[in-house]
Design an enzyme around this catalytic site. Structure first.
Site, mmCIF file in Angstrom:
data_model
loop_
_atom_site.group_PDB
_atom_site.id
_atom_site.type_symbol
_atom_site.label_atom_id
_atom_site.label_comp_id
_atom_site.label_asym_id
_atom_site.label_seq_id
_atom_site.Cartn_x
_atom_site.Cartn_y
_atom_site.Cartn_z
ATOM 1 N N HIS A 1 0.534 -11.756 2.174
ATOM 2 C CA HIS A 1 -0.534 -11.000 1.522
ATOM 3 C C HIS A 1 -1.341 -11.828 0.514
ATOM 4 C CE1 HIS A 1 -1.612 -6.589 0.447
ATOM 5 N NE2 HIS A 1 -2.635 -7.371 0.197
ATOM 6 N N TYR B 1 0.829 -1.215 0.000
ATOM 7 C CA TYR B 1 0.000 0.000 0.000
ATOM 8 C C TYR B 1 0.866 1.270 0.000
ATOM 9 C CZ TYR B 1 -3.720 -3.194 1.675
ATOM 10 O OH TYR B 1 -4.596 -4.231 1.826
HETATM 11 N N1 NAP Z 1 -5.646 -8.716 1.856
HETATM 12 C C1 NAP Z 1 -5.981 -8.241 0.683
HETATM 13 O O1 NAP Z 1 -5.594 -8.756 -0.386
HETATM 14 C C2 NAP Z 1 -6.867 -7.033 0.610
HETATM 15 C C3 NAP Z 1 -7.512 -6.706 -0.588
HETATM 16 C C4 NAP Z 1 -8.350 -5.579 -0.596
HETATM 17 C C5 NAP Z 1 -8.495 -4.824 0.570
HETATM 18 N N2 NAP Z 1 -7.836 -5.154 1.711
HETATM 19 C C6 NAP Z 1 -7.968 -4.358 2.970
HETATM 20 O O2 NAP Z 1 -9.341 -4.187 3.269
HETATM 21 C C7 NAP Z 1 -9.647 -2.809 3.335
HETATM 22 C C8 NAP Z 1 -11.055 -2.559 2.875
HETATM 23 O O3 NAP Z 1 -11.304 -3.065 1.589
HETATM 24 P P1 NAP Z 1 -11.576 -2.132 0.323
HETATM 25 O O4 NAP Z 1 -10.889 -0.854 0.512
HETATM 26 O O5 NAP Z 1 -11.259 -2.946 -0.877
HETATM 27 O O6 NAP Z 1 -13.170 -1.986 0.297
HETATM 28 P P2 NAP Z 1 -14.309 -1.462 1.281
HETATM 29 O O7 NAP Z 1 -13.791 -1.085 2.599
HETATM 30 O O8 NAP Z 1 -15.411 -2.461 1.181
HETATM 31 O O9 NAP Z 1 -14.846 -0.190 0.493
HETATM 32 C C9 NAP Z 1 -14.170 1.029 0.457
HETATM 33 C C10 NAP Z 1 -15.023 1.967 -0.374
HETATM 34 O O10 NAP Z 1 -16.320 2.061 0.208
HETATM 35 C C11 NAP Z 1 -16.641 3.401 0.511
HETATM 36 N N3 NAP Z 1 -17.265 3.395 1.857
HETATM 37 C C12 NAP Z 1 -16.678 3.125 3.052
HETATM 38 N N4 NAP Z 1 -17.567 3.233 4.046
HETATM 39 C C13 NAP Z 1 -18.741 3.553 3.483
HETATM 40 C C14 NAP Z 1 -20.033 3.797 3.998
HETATM 41 N N5 NAP Z 1 -20.293 3.735 5.294
HETATM 42 N N6 NAP Z 1 -21.017 4.115 3.108
HETATM 43 C C15 NAP Z 1 -20.760 4.178 1.782
HETATM 44 N N7 NAP Z 1 -19.555 3.971 1.236
HETATM 45 C C16 NAP Z 1 -18.550 3.651 2.079
HETATM 46 C C17 NAP Z 1 -15.343 4.175 0.464
HETATM 47 O O11 NAP Z 1 -15.565 5.432 -0.108
HETATM 48 P P3 NAP Z 1 -15.138 6.795 0.660
HETATM 49 O O12 NAP Z 1 -13.649 6.774 0.773
HETATM 50 O O13 NAP Z 1 -15.679 7.859 -0.246
HETATM 51 O O14 NAP Z 1 -15.836 6.736 1.994
HETATM 52 C C18 NAP Z 1 -14.474 3.349 -0.472
HETATM 53 O O15 NAP Z 1 -14.634 3.772 -1.817
HETATM 54 C C19 NAP Z 1 -8.567 -2.169 2.454
HETATM 55 O O16 NAP Z 1 -8.444 -0.791 2.684
HETATM 56 C C20 NAP Z 1 -7.365 -2.966 2.854
HETATM 57 O O17 NAP Z 1 -6.861 -2.507 4.105
HETATM 58 C C21 NAP Z 1 -7.033 -6.262 1.756
#
Ligand code: NAP
Length: 272
Positions: free
Chosen positions: A105, A47
């Protein structure tokens, strides 16, 4: 805050995801999240924000011992020497002496899994991480990893939200005493416009995203939603003051299918 206990680890059920958060925005979000009561922050080498996550941790003035910090080793660092060196680099960037959880990861078939797990267990023994685990491991890989790892693994971090059925991975984690940590827990923002989640939310005075996160933690799963908006930090953590009925839990679980995966990096393992 609720916790999920797994092979000796006590993981705060909600954490802040930080992928795509960069620079000052990242440091500020981490600081604010901790001030609002978050106690779990998820980052990764790939990241490229470990330095800013560390800044946010310090700026919050929350005691280090009260925060659960996860980072992840990228697949190009899975050879034993590289794993140890890159973990040291992560700690230097974070300005921490240890993280709480260090994950592989993604699976990397180019390096024998037992060697990588041996190195992961070794860095734990050296005190660089309190706990170790994996991410994006299928049930078959998870079984193989548990059998090969000299130290207990505490979680498999995988994509999980109402549109993706993860029953098999969840059951495998439970069988091994491990936690499932749900990434993309609000389906990358898609749950916001979901009619079923919004309808259930109206009955509880909650938003669709809050219902979704509640559905996850009510299954004893951890969730790490990411947001770049301060106001949503509170929304995503205010989920411990209501409860979904068995019927509501069932309705949301019924929305999931094996085809609901949103993450495809092109080098993903074969899931089924
Ligand atoms: N291990 C892995 O391979 C892997 C892969 C993917 C992700 N991850 C981890 O998991 C975390 C979360 O996953 P992600 O970032 O893919 O997806 P997520 O948390 O499901 O979604 C993030 C998106 O949703 C929006 N959002 C967040 N809260 C909200 C709410 N209450 N209402 C409406 N929209 C909302 C955010 O927009 P705004 O910013 O505009 O609020 C952002 O665009 C990552 O940041 C990372 O740390 C790990």
């Amino acid at each position: 805050m609720q916790f999920v206990e797994a092979n000796g680890a006590k993981i705060p059920a909600i954490g802040l995801g930080t992928s795509e958060l960069r620079g000052r925005t990242c440091a500020r979000l981490v600081e604010q999240a901790l001030k609002l009561g978050y106690r779990h922050i998820d980052t990764a080498q790939v990241y490229e924000n470990e330095r800013e996550v560390g800044e946010g941790l310090r700026a919050s003035r929350v005691r280090r011992d009260d925060i659960f910090v996860t980072t992840k080793v990228w697949t190009t660092h899975f050879a034993p020497h590289d794993l140890e060196r890159s973990t040291k680099e992560s700690l230097t960037k974070l300005r921490l002496t240890e993280v709480d959880l260090l994950l592989l990861h993604w699976p990397n078939p180019q390096v024998p899994l037992a060697e990588t797990l041996g190195a992961l267990a070794h860095v734990r023994k050296l005190g660089m991480s309190r706990h170790i685990g994996v991410s994006n491991f299928t049930v078959a890989l998870l079984d193989e990893a548990v059998a090969a790892c000299p130290e207990p693994l505490v979680c498999d971090q995988v994509e999980y939200h109402p549109y993706l059925d993860q029953t098999k991975v969840k059951d495998a984690c439970a069988r091994h005493g491990m936690a499932l940590v749900a990434y993309s827990p609000v389906a990358k923002g898609r749950v916001k416009g979901d009619a079923t989640l919004a309808r259930i939310g109206r009955d509880h005075g909650k938003t669709a995203a809050q219902v979704c996160l509640r559905w996850l933690v009510q299954q004893n799963v951890c969730a790490i939603p990411r947001t770049s908006r301060i106001e949503r930090l509170s929304e995503n953590i205010e989920i411990f003051d209501f409860e979904l009925s068995d019927e509501e839990m069932g309705q949301i679980s019924g929305m999931g299918s094996a085809k609901g995966r949103l993450t495809d990096f092109g080098f993903a393992p074969k899931w089924d």
